[in-house]
Design a protein around this motif. Sequence first.
Motif, PDB file in Angstrom:
ATOM      1  N   VAL A  97       0.839  -1.201   0.000  1.00 16.08           N
ATOM      2  CA  VAL A  97       0.000   0.000   0.000  1.00 16.08           C
ATOM      3  C   VAL A  97       0.874   1.250   0.000  1.00 16.08           C
ATOM      4  O   VAL A  97       0.605   2.212  -0.730  1.00 16.08           O
ATOM      5  CB  VAL A  97      -0.967  -0.010   1.206  1.00 16.08           C
ATOM      6  N   LEU A  98       1.934   1.237   0.801  1.00 17.32           N
ATOM      7  CA  LEU A  98       2.830   2.389   0.821  1.00 17.32           C
ATOM      8  C   LEU A  98       3.553   2.558  -0.508  1.00 17.32           C
ATOM      9  O   LEU A  98       3.760   3.678  -0.969  1.00 17.32           O
ATOM     10  CB  LEU A  98       3.851   2.259   1.950  1.00 17.32           C
ATOM     11  N   ASP A  99       3.933   1.451  -1.135  1.00 16.21           N
ATOM     12  CA  ASP A  99       4.595   1.527  -2.432  1.00 16.21           C
ATOM     13  C   ASP A  99       3.657   2.090  -3.497  1.00 16.21           C
ATOM     14  O   ASP A  99       4.074   2.900  -4.330  1.00 16.21           O
ATOM     15  CB  ASP A  99       5.092   0.142  -2.837  1.00 16.21           C
ATOM     16  N   ASP A 100       2.402   1.679  -3.465  1.00 16.21           N
ATOM     17  CA  ASP A 100       1.423   2.216  -4.413  1.00 16.21           C
ATOM     18  C   ASP A 100       1.198   3.718  -4.207  1.00 16.21           C
ATOM     19  O   ASP A 100       0.948   4.448  -5.164  1.00 16.21           O
ATOM     20  CB  ASP A 100       0.087   1.478  -4.290  1.00 16.21           C
ATOM     21  N   ALA A 101       1.291   4.156  -2.961  1.00 20.48           N
ATOM     22  CA  ALA A 101       1.091   5.572  -2.663  1.00 20.48           C
ATOM     23  C   ALA A 101       2.355   6.391  -2.890  1.00 20.48           C
ATOM     24  O   ALA A 101       2.328   7.617  -2.779  1.00 20.48           O
ATOM     25  CB  ALA A 101       0.628   5.734  -1.218  1.00 20.48           C
ATOM     26  N   GLY A 102       3.470   5.719  -3.191  1.00 18.18           N
ATOM     27  CA  GLY A 102       4.723   6.415  -3.418  1.00 18.18           C
ATOM     28  C   GLY A 102       5.407   6.873  -2.153  1.00 18.18           C
ATOM     29  O   GLY A 102       6.264   7.757  -2.191  1.00 18.18           O
ATOM     30  N   LEU A 103       5.053   6.278  -1.020  1.00 23.92           N
ATOM     31  CA  LEU A 103       5.658   6.641   0.260  1.00 23.92           C
ATOM     32  C   LEU A 103       6.733   5.636   0.639  1.00 23.92           C
ATOM     33  O   LEU A 103       6.682   4.472   0.263  1.00 23.92           O
ATOM     34  CB  LEU A 103       4.589   6.690   1.352  1.00 23.92           C
ATOM     35  N   HIS A 104       7.704   6.105   1.407  1.00 23.55           N
ATOM     36  CA  HIS A 104       8.768   5.222   1.884  1.00 23.55           C
ATOM     37  C   HIS A 104       8.364   4.634   3.237  1.00 23.55           C
ATOM     38  O   HIS A 104       8.061   5.390   4.162  1.00 23.55           O
ATOM     39  CB  HIS A 104      10.076   5.987   2.024  1.00 23.55           C
ATOM     40  N   PRO A 105       8.378   3.310   3.351  1.00 21.83           N
ATOM     41  CA  PRO A 105       8.028   2.716   4.646  1.00 21.83           C
ATOM     42  C   PRO A 105       9.184   2.878   5.621  1.00 21.83           C
ATOM     43  O   PRO A 105      10.330   3.086   5.230  1.00 21.83           O
ATOM     44  CB  PRO A 105       7.810   1.242   4.302  1.00 21.83           C
ATOM     45  N   GLY A 106       8.871   2.737   6.880  1.00 20.99           N
ATOM     46  CA  GLY A 106       9.911   2.774   7.890  1.00 20.99           C
ATOM     47  C   GLY A 106      10.788   1.537   7.804  1.00 20.99           C
ATOM     48  O   GLY A 106      10.358   0.473   7.355  1.00 20.99           O
ATOM     49  N   ASP A 107      12.026   1.693   8.220  1.00 17.19           N
ATOM     50  CA  ASP A 107      12.954   0.566   8.174  1.00 17.19           C
ATOM     51  C   ASP A 107      12.507  -0.585   9.066  1.00 17.19           C
ATOM     52  O   ASP A 107      12.804  -1.747   8.795  1.00 17.19           O
ATOM     53  CB  ASP A 107      14.351   1.025   8.591  1.00 17.19           C
ATOM     54  N   ARG A 108      11.781  -0.273  10.104  1.00 14.74           N
ATOM     55  CA  ARG A 108      11.324  -1.323  11.015  1.00 14.74           C
ATOM     56  C   ARG A 108      10.346  -2.276  10.340  1.00 14.74           C
ATOM     57  O   ARG A 108      10.295  -3.451  10.667  1.00 14.74           O
ATOM     58  CB  ARG A 108      10.739  -0.724  12.282  1.00 14.74           C
ATOM     59  N   PHE A 109       9.569  -1.787   9.391  1.00 17.11           N
ATOM     60  CA  PHE A 109       8.642  -2.665   8.670  1.00 17.11           C
ATOM     61  C   PHE A 109       9.389  -3.566   7.696  1.00 17.11           C
ATOM     62  O   PHE A 109       9.038  -4.737   7.534  1.00 17.11           O
ATOM     63  CB  PHE A 109       7.584  -1.840   7.947  1.00 17.11           C
ATOM     64  N   ILE A 110      10.411  -3.023   7.068  1.00 14.66           N
ATOM     65  CA  ILE A 110      11.236  -3.845   6.174  1.00 14.66           C
ATOM     66  C   ILE A 110      11.982  -4.901   6.988  1.00 14.66           C
ATOM     67  O   ILE A 110      12.082  -6.057   6.589  1.00 14.66           O
ATOM     68  CB  ILE A 110      12.206  -2.951   5.375  1.00 14.66           C
TER      69      ILE A 110
END
Length: 167
Positions: A33-46
Amino acid sequence: MVVISRAVSLALRSGQLISAVIVAGIVGHYLAVLDDAGLHPGDRFIYTEVVAGLAIFTSLLLLIPMTWAMTPLPWDFVMFLLWIISFGLLADYLAPASCTWYAAWSPVYRLGGTVEEECSTWKTSLAFIFISAMLWLASFFLGLWVIHRLKKGGIATKRRPWYRSNY
């Protein structure tokens, strides 16, 4: 006794696999969802997604019924630590957004559903991260117990050379 410990090990590994798949699905959906919105996720989620992937791979590998799959003690403990770190990182990030008015505008909860649905999704993710960590810790203690029983019973003695196996 060996049959019981193998059955318990199989149940623990299956639980680890199921927990890791659930966490990978929830966090992976959030990352998509964040990738579709063009936002960078937090490193903790990765980080959590990588730990879930390692747990899936490891638990699938250790579900193979081999003797060595019973006692990978150091890796069980490392996976426990990785999951606990992941739990702490996500709990620290999600704790301020405690499903109150703050959650309505927090980017953490923008997954497409209502605030209550997203809040319960993240709580589910945290719960399965904690369950997975405890399952890895239980596997660690089961491995310690199996090694202790083998040494106590005299089974873990020196093996005979291969050329004397027929005697």
